[in-house]
Design an enzyme around this catalytic site. Structure first.
Site, short mmCIF file in Angstrom:
data_model
loop_
_atom_site.label_atom_id
_atom_site.label_comp_id
_atom_site.label_asym_id
_atom_site.label_seq_id
_atom_site.Cartn_x
_atom_site.Cartn_y
_atom_site.Cartn_z
N ASP A 60 0.83 -1.21 0.00
CA ASP A 60 0.00 0.00 0.00
C ASP A 60 0.87 1.26 0.00
O ASP A 60 1.70 1.45 0.90
CB ASP A 60 -0.86 -0.05 1.27
CG ASP A 60 -1.78 1.14 1.42
OD1 ASP A 60 -1.67 2.09 0.64
OD2 ASP A 60 -2.60 1.10 2.35
N ASP A 82 -8.12 2.22 -9.04
CA ASP A 82 -9.34 1.40 -8.97
C ASP A 82 -10.55 2.31 -8.80
O ASP A 82 -10.56 3.16 -7.90
CB ASP A 82 -9.25 0.41 -7.81
CG ASP A 82 -8.16 -0.64 -8.05
OD1 ASP A 82 -7.98 -1.04 -9.21
OD2 ASP A 82 -7.49 -1.02 -7.08
N ASP A 118 -10.90 7.11 -16.09
CA ASP A 118 -11.95 6.98 -17.11
C ASP A 118 -13.32 7.05 -16.46
O ASP A 118 -14.33 6.84 -17.13
CB ASP A 118 -11.79 5.64 -17.85
CG ASP A 118 -11.79 4.45 -16.90
OD1 ASP A 118 -11.11 4.54 -15.86
OD2 ASP A 118 -12.49 3.46 -17.18
C1 LIG Z 1 -7.11 -0.07 -12.28
S1 LIG Z 1 -5.45 -0.50 -11.94
C2 LIG Z 1 -4.51 0.59 -13.00
C3 LIG Z 1 -3.13 0.09 -13.26
C4 LIG Z 1 -2.27 0.99 -14.16
N1 LIG Z 1 -1.99 2.25 -13.52
C5 LIG Z 1 -2.91 1.23 -15.51
O1 LIG Z 1 -3.36 2.37 -15.77
O2 LIG Z 1 -2.95 0.28 -16.30
C6 LIG Z 1 -5.18 0.24 -10.33
C7 LIG Z 1 -3.95 -0.31 -9.64
O3 LIG Z 1 -3.78 0.35 -8.39
C8 LIG Z 1 -3.29 -0.60 -7.47
N2 LIG Z 1 -3.57 -0.15 -6.09
C9 LIG Z 1 -4.72 -0.24 -5.41
N3 LIG Z 1 -4.58 0.21 -4.17
C10 LIG Z 1 -3.30 0.62 -4.05
C11 LIG Z 1 -2.55 1.18 -2.98
N4 LIG Z 1 -3.11 1.41 -1.79
N5 LIG Z 1 -1.25 1.49 -3.20
C12 LIG Z 1 -0.69 1.27 -4.41
N6 LIG Z 1 -1.36 0.74 -5.45
C13 LIG Z 1 -2.65 0.41 -5.28
C14 LIG Z 1 -4.03 -1.87 -7.83
O4 LIG Z 1 -3.38 -3.03 -7.32
C15 LIG Z 1 -4.05 -1.81 -9.34
O5 LIG Z 1 -2.94 -2.47 -9.93
#
Ligand SMILES: C[S@@+](CC[C@H](N)C(=O)[O-])C[C@H]1O[C@@H](n2cnc3c(N)ncnc32)[C@H](O)[C@@H]1O
Length: 182
Positions: A60, A82, A118
């Site tokens: 995280d 997300d 998006d």
């Molecule tokens: C929808 S994906 C987008 C991935 C990439 N940035 C893209 O645009 O293809 C969101 C990413 O954020 C990560 N994520 C979620 N919570 C997080 C956190 N607390 N710290 C770091 N990354 C996190 C998820 O594991 C996921 O891989």
């Protein structure tokens, strides 16, 4: 190395790998708790012999933000976090005033923080949070139509996925204020 950048939630690492390959004087810290994504990114970095200037924090990002030193970052990215579309889950969204509070002291004055989503209401809330935050200015807001005006901002896997599903995106460039806003 002159500059350290942070990518929050790099997913499969395509953007991180592109940035490190195209910015030879920069080091990038990537924070990503999704281990399959970390493995994909590491695989691409090893294959291209680009591991030296990258550090991965496989957890995280909020825990990482607690230990980084002040003004150590000259750029940050959070691309397509997300979406948590259900109203009752909105609290789980990572981009928030709280995140801006934690990130602001780690960015050098004038440093960019690039965000994309998006999901229209996520982008709107992000713009509002940035406007209201004393440590950030909004340098640019643009949408998919003007995407090619930022050639150093490659398309990510999620952006591509959204495009295929017929959704454009909003792109936001925040800037760490040089002087606190009044
Ligand atoms: C929808 S994906 C987008 C991935 C990439 N940035 C893209 O645009 O293809 C969101 C990413 O954020 C990560 N994520 C979620 N919570 C997080 C956190 N607390 N710290 C770091 N990354 C996190 C998820 O594991 C996921 O891989």
């Amino acid at each position: 190395m002159r500059d350290i950048w942070l990518e929050i939630g790099f997913g499969g690492g395509e953007h991180l790998v592109w940035q490190i390959a195209n910015n030879p004087r920069v080091g990038v810290i990537g924070a990503e708790p999704y281990l399959n994504g970390v493995v994909s990114a590491m695989d691409a970095l090893v294959t291209r012999e680009l591991t030296e200037r990258v550090r991965v924090y496989a957890d995280d990002v909020l825990a990482l933000l607690r230990v980084l030193p002040p003004e150590c970052l000259s750029r940050a990215f959070m691309l397509f976090p997300d979406p948590w579309p259900k109203k009752r889950h909105r609290e789980r969204r990572l981009f928030s005033a709280h995140l801006l509070d934690k990130l602001a002291p780690l960015l050098r004055p004038g440093a960019e923080f690039r965000f994309a989503s998006d999901i229209d209401d996520y982008a709107e809330v992000a713009i509002e949070a940035a406007r209201a935050h004393p440590a950030f200015d909004i340098a640019r807001v643009f949408t998919t139509e003007n995407r090619d005006t930022m050639p150093d901002w490659p398309v990510t896997r999620y952006e591509e996925k959204a495009r295929k599903q017929g959704r454009g995106a909003t792109f936001l460039v925040l800037q760490r204020a040089v002087e606190p806003k009044v």
